[in-house]
Design an enzyme around this catalytic site. Structure first.
Site, PDB file in Angstrom:
ATOM      1  N   ALA A   1       0.833  -1.203   0.000  1.00  0.00           N
ATOM      2  CA  ALA A   1       0.000   0.000   0.000  1.00  0.00           C
ATOM      3  C   ALA A   1       0.866   1.251   0.000  1.00  0.00           C
ATOM      4  O   ALA A   1       0.546   2.253  -0.632  1.00  0.00           O
ATOM      5  CB  ALA A   1      -0.919  -0.015   1.212  1.00  0.00           C
TER       6      ALA A   1
ATOM      7  N   CYS B   1      -5.766 -15.951   7.960  1.00  0.00           N
ATOM      8  CA  CYS B   1      -6.181 -17.186   7.300  1.00  0.00           C
ATOM      9  C   CYS B   1      -4.994 -17.869   6.619  1.00  0.00           C
ATOM     10  O   CYS B   1      -4.966 -19.084   6.491  1.00  0.00           O
ATOM     11  CB  CYS B   1      -7.340 -16.952   6.337  1.00  0.00           C
ATOM     12  SG  CYS B   1      -7.058 -15.680   5.141  1.00  0.00           S
TER      13      CYS B   1
END
Lengths: 365, 694
Positions: free
Chosen positions: B127, B179
């Site tokens: 980002a 995850c």
């Protein structure tokens, strides 16, 4: 209410998870047991309060009875709409308590009457009481402050006149309490730390206890100038010149009329330093630093509305980004001091955008 | 005469600048640890027009530092909540919140052009790079920041006058989606973090130590299934689905039962974690469409009865002798030798048993300490066994310890300090005092009493593949144009690129020699696809496509502007390419005499090889540093490359400080190259892991 815990509760563990990984359970427990008193709630104090409340200091007490909505332009803890009729301490306490429900935020009533410790104006006593910095014994306000301080481990005082810093420091030394005093004046700021004649701490991975000695504020203000050289942060000399001014006039130097006298005091101090006699190409203390340090001073409780500080030609007062920086540095060191873990700042932090683009320096006097 | 670097301060006293502060439009990227502090400091300084973007939601473990958030906010949007709370104490502020990913296409160049200042409080490199490129394209000043534990830094990036964020290769810090850790690890660090932060805490830590991770997982599931906005990947939602399909782990399973011996308990943990859990995961088919499923391990195969007995004997000896290390109790004395799967299983069982038999009082409150041999034994063996299940290379004890020990956690005060430093730089830029901007480094313990070090920003690196090259705008219909037509019409014809290398987020296309056959095949298969349907989210409106040709030393960024109504007259070729196309620079001569070229090559190397992320780290390793004063060559070959690079940068800042009196000399020296300017490439929300992770 006792917050002393054998083990941390689940709530503590969940909220403090990240910092526990930085400093461990034992330090966190010491933080929970600590009691810190904050005197004066301007922008710098708000930053410090926020930081130590988040870290989980068990008891944080606030004393400042200035009316909230009008007070403390830099205090982001005060919600203007919810604070009508409250003091700045009361309004700040609401926000701080919501920020961390696992510790106790307390409001101590009354004004931060540190001035009660000063000798009465006009009677310039030499030696004795004046040296000690205490008012006449039995004076109710002085006694009240004494009893207030005695209930806490650590005192954080922001924006006090320097004579009051000295008197409060004397009191803290007498009672065996830790003192942090700081002030933001526009682009410049200092923080003074006195943890008494014998502060002990350990560092990570080494159980051996280290001992350090701190000087009192008065001693720091009369330290040998030969120790000052061109690497010393010039703010020390500016601060000391302001201290001399206050001692002579019984009031802080503030406003354009006082600049010349403080400047002269700086010159006098410079010439007594080891760097003062050499033909320096640059002045040891930048003119702009002295000027800003005097002009940008505002009392913590200015009494102006929040927006009023934005007006031009006002003293810069507590510049918010400087409060954020110094508030972070002071809070880090309060945590080190109360937990006796890692070496705290010893004993003066100098920070100014008028010196070397904002170098932040630790000095020891 | 040196420039007056305090002019911005006198300007602060003028109504003009005060008005400018009030009206300036500020973009805050991130509303996490730095973001909360930054929003507060901005409004207290007088800023009133702020937009804040953050895609995260609030977690309980944020509350110790993200001071705008309360317990009842947990689960809500960080950006929206932060905006509301700030308005509470500053009702005159206008704060627009975007609960969104900064990389979404509506945050395009035009969006950035709407701001006077862009301030980053981000937690990931990708980002940061994205914002850097958009700031360059929109020509907006960027103040970048990072924190790691007690360390922090603020850097200023002004197009054309200072380095951009990507002028020098950055070591890549990692934070990992939960995850990935729980379901689909594919690198050693994933299993190490899992062993250290999940399994260690579950077995030996505070009973609730994993609760926030579990919470996070639960919320990620919710988020992804409702609106898979972030990367829109099928994998993400599949993983999310998987996480919720697998029965929630009942923490009580991991408690030792009455009458259970410590080794029986250890064996039960093994079978649960490496057999049962893995079997359950294998059953979630969506996860394994694109990757091979993990293989469950069976304890009886790894440790037949005789070897189980040997572990028992080792346990008795360890207790009798008061041994502290499980691996040494098993005779595994070489810390740099990788253990076999059986040895890992033996160390794991013994380590768990030793905790219970020898350090019982710690069970339930232990936290990982890299100097604790038993903890390191446990993490090494536990992560290696998991790595074996997933076909990930195992690590030696020495390497695992280094990786596990370099995790730095976030604290509040550092973020506060950094927010102040960001706003100071913002004020200088607004005051028009570009000469006064500085990079600042915050230290934990002051070297030479200097707690805050300042440094002049470097000029842009000449070889920078990001700011040193042109940015073009390409109007094209991304829904109909194909990669093939882009290559032939734009890249090869208009830009005269010979062997193109295209990169955009998760999309990579290469031509030229040295490609494997299967790579060529995969790339060729992409050619007929439309731009919008390319992998990694596609080339859509707002995407920035990096085009490089290493054979030509040529590079350019192309901003895609999706345009549907291109008419024949304006766009006979089906697109409109705007901007000045740079000429390919001449071949650089005498590389060994021109360190810039080396840096450029290094930069190019790291920019192009996204798949070889570790190269970025390695570039920092053993880097040559020309000392400003003596012109001696130092070689830094610290095993922790980031630390070395960062230390160098701090050292340099310190040196500049010492040189202050001779600023003119310093200015002359400024042209010299620094092979590296490090960034504490830090993360504020998630914790930073400083590692070399290949």
């Amino acid at each position: 209410m006792s917050l002393v815990l054998d083990t941390l509760t689940e709530d503590h563990a969940a909220v403090y998870d990240r910092q526990l990984r930085v400093w461990g359970v034992e330090v966190q427990r010491r933080l929970i047991e600590a009691k810190v008193l904050i005197i004066g709630l301007g922008g710098l104090a708000a930053e410090i309060a926020k930081n130590i409340v988040l870290a989980g200091v068990g008891t944080v007490a606030l004393v400042d009875d200035t009316a909230a909505p009008a007070a403390a332009p830099g205090n982001f803890l005060v919600e203007p709409e919810a604070s009508a009729g409250k003091s700045v301490a009361e309004a700040s306490a609401v926000t701080l308590q919501a920020m961390n429900p696992l510790m106790a935020v307390r409001v101590e009533p009354g004004p931060p009457s540190v001035s009660a410790l000063l000798p009465p104006t006009g009677s310039q006593l030499e030696g004795g009481a004046a040296d000690q910095g205490f008012g006449p014994p039995g004076e109710p306000a002085a006694e009240a402050l004494r009893s207030l301080v005695s209930r806490y481990d650590t005192v954080v005082a922001c924006g006090l006149p320097l004579r009051e810093v000295a008197a409060l420091d004397d009191l803290c030394r007498q009672l065996g309490k830790q003192l942090f005093a700081g002030e933001v004046r526009g682009a410049s700021s200092f923080a003074f730390v006195d943890l008494g004649p014998r502060h002990t701490y350990t560092v990570k991975g080494n159980p051996e206890e280290k001992v350090v000695e701190y000087s009192s504020f008065r001693d720091a203000m009369k330290a040998d100038l030969k120790a000052v050289n061109k690497r010393t942060h010039p703010l020390y000399l500016a601060l000391r010149a302001c201290w001399e001014f206050e001692e002579a006039h019984c009031r802080p130097a503030a406003g354009p009329a006082d600049v010349a006298e403080v400047r002269a005091a700086v010159q006098r101090l410079v010439s007594a330093t080891s760097a003062g006699n050499t033909a320096a190409t640059k002045p040891l203390v930048p003119e702009a630093l002295v000027e800003g340090f005097v002009l940008d001073r505002v009392a913590v409780a200015l009494g102006d509305a929040k927006e009023a500080v934005q007006e031009a030609a006002q003293p810069l007062g507590e510049l918010a980004p400087v409060c954020a920086v110094v508030g972070g540095v002071v809070a880090n060191n309060v945590l080190r001091a109360v937990s006796h873990f890692n070496p705290p700042l010893r004993n003066l932090f100098c920070y100014s955008y008028l010196v070397r683009d904002g170098l932040g320096v630790e000095e020891c006097f | 005469m040196a420039v007056d670097t305090t002019k911005w301060l006198s300007a602060l006293r003028t109504k003009e600048l005060q008005d400018k502060i009030k009206s300036a439009k500020v973009l805050c990227v991130g509303a996490g640890g730095i973001g909360c502090e930054l929003l507060k400091t901005l409004v207290c300084t007088g800023f009133r027009n702020i937009e804040v973007v953050d895609l995260d939601t609030i977690e309980i473990s944020n509350l110790n530092r993200q001071f705008l958030f309360r317990k009842h906010h947990v689960g809500q949007s960080k950006a929206i909540t932060a905006a509301q709370v700030v308005k509470g104490f500053c009702p005159t502020a206008s704060i627009t919140a975007h609960h969104a990913n900064m990389k979404e296409s509506h945050f395009d160049v035009d969006f950035f052009r709407g701001f006077d200042l862009v301030l980053n409080g981000l937690d990931n490199l990708e980002a940061r790079r994205h914002v850097n490129r958009l700031c360059l394209a929109a020509e907006r000043p960027l103040v970048e920041s990072g924190t790691a534990g007690y360390l922090g830094q603020v850097t200023v990036h002004l197009k054309g006058s200072t380095e951009c964020f990507e002028c020098h290769p950055k070591p890549t810090p990692k934070s990992f989606p939960i995850c990935t850790l729980r379901n689909t690890p594919d690198r050693p660090i994933h299993t190490i973090v899992w062993a250290k932060d999940l399994l260690f805490n579950r077995l030996f830590g505070r009973p609730d130590a994993v609760s926030d991770l579990d919470d996070q997982a639960r919320r990620e599931d919710g988020q992804n299934s409702s609106a898979s906005a972030n990367d829109g990947d099928a994998a993400a939602s599949a993983a999310a689905a998987a996480a919720s399909d697998v029965p929630a782990e009942d923490p009580s399973f991991f408690l030792r039962r009455d009458g259970e011996s410590s080794l029986e308990y250890a064996a039960r943990v093994f079978e649960r974690v490496y057999t049962w859990d893995i079997e359950q995961l294998c059953g979630v088919k969506e996860l394994w469409e694109k990757r091979p499923p993990p293989k469950p391990m069976r304890l009886e195969e790894l440790l037949p009865d005789t070897e189980r007995a040997a572990v028992g004997a080792a346990l008795e000896t360890a207790i009798a002798k008061g041994q502290g290390s499980a691996s040494r109790a098993l005779g595994l004395n070489n810390a740099s030798q990788k253990w076999t799967a059986s040895q890992n299983a033996a160390v794991l069982l013994l380590a768990i048993a030793m905790y219970h038999d020898m350090r019982k009082e710690e069970v339930g409150s232990a936290s990982f300490d890299k100097d604790d041999d038993l903890a390191v034994d446990f993490v090494t063996s536990a992560s290696n066994l998991r790595s074996s299940c997933y076909g990930i290379p195992e690590q030696s004890l020495f390497d695992a310890k280094g990786m596990a020990g370099n995790i730095i956690h976030a604290i509040a005060t550092t973020n506060a300090i950094i927010s102040g430093l960001i706003v100071i730089e913002a004020l200088k830029i607004l005051a028009g005092c570009q000469d006064a901007v500085r990079n600042t480094f915050l230290n934990e313990f002051p070297p030479n009493k200097r707690l805050l070090l300042v440094q002049n920003p470097e000029p842009p690196s000449k070889g920078c593949m990001v700011c040193g090259k042109a940015t073009l705008t390409l109007k094209i219909n991304s829904e109909t144009a194909t990669l093939s037509s882009l290559l032939s019409g734009v890249i090869k014809k208009r830009l005269a690129v010979n062997t193109p290398n295209l990169l955009c987020g998760g999309f990579l296309y290469e031509e030229g020699e040295g490609l494997e056959e299967d790579e060529v095949e995969a790339y060729t298969a992409m050619l007929p696809r439309t731009l919008a349907s390319l992998p990694g989210g596609g080339l859509r409106h707002g995407s920035i496509l990096t085009v490089q040709d290493q054979s030509q030393h040529f590079g350019v960024d192309i901003i895609i502007v999706h345009t549907e109504d291109l008419n024949e007259e304006d766009a006979p070729e089906g697109f409109v390419l705007e901007g000045d196309v740079p000429a390919a620079p001449k071949e650089v001569q005498h590389q060994h005499e021109q360190p810039q070229a080396a840096a450029a090559a290094a930069a190019m190397e790291t920019m192009t090889t996204k798949t070889r992320a570790s190269a970025e780290v390695k570039e920092e390793d053993g880097v040559l540093i020309l000392d400003e004063d003596e012109e001696q060559v130092e070689v830094h070959d610290s095993p922790a490359p980031l630390a070395a690079a960062e230390a160098h940068s701090r050292k340099r800042a310190l040196r500049e400080d010492e040189e202050y009196e001779e600023s003119t000399k310093r200015e002359a020296k400024r042209t010299k190259l620094h092979a590296t300017v490090a960034i504490v490439e830090a993360v504020d929300d998630d914790d930073v892991i400083l590692i070399e992770d290949d």
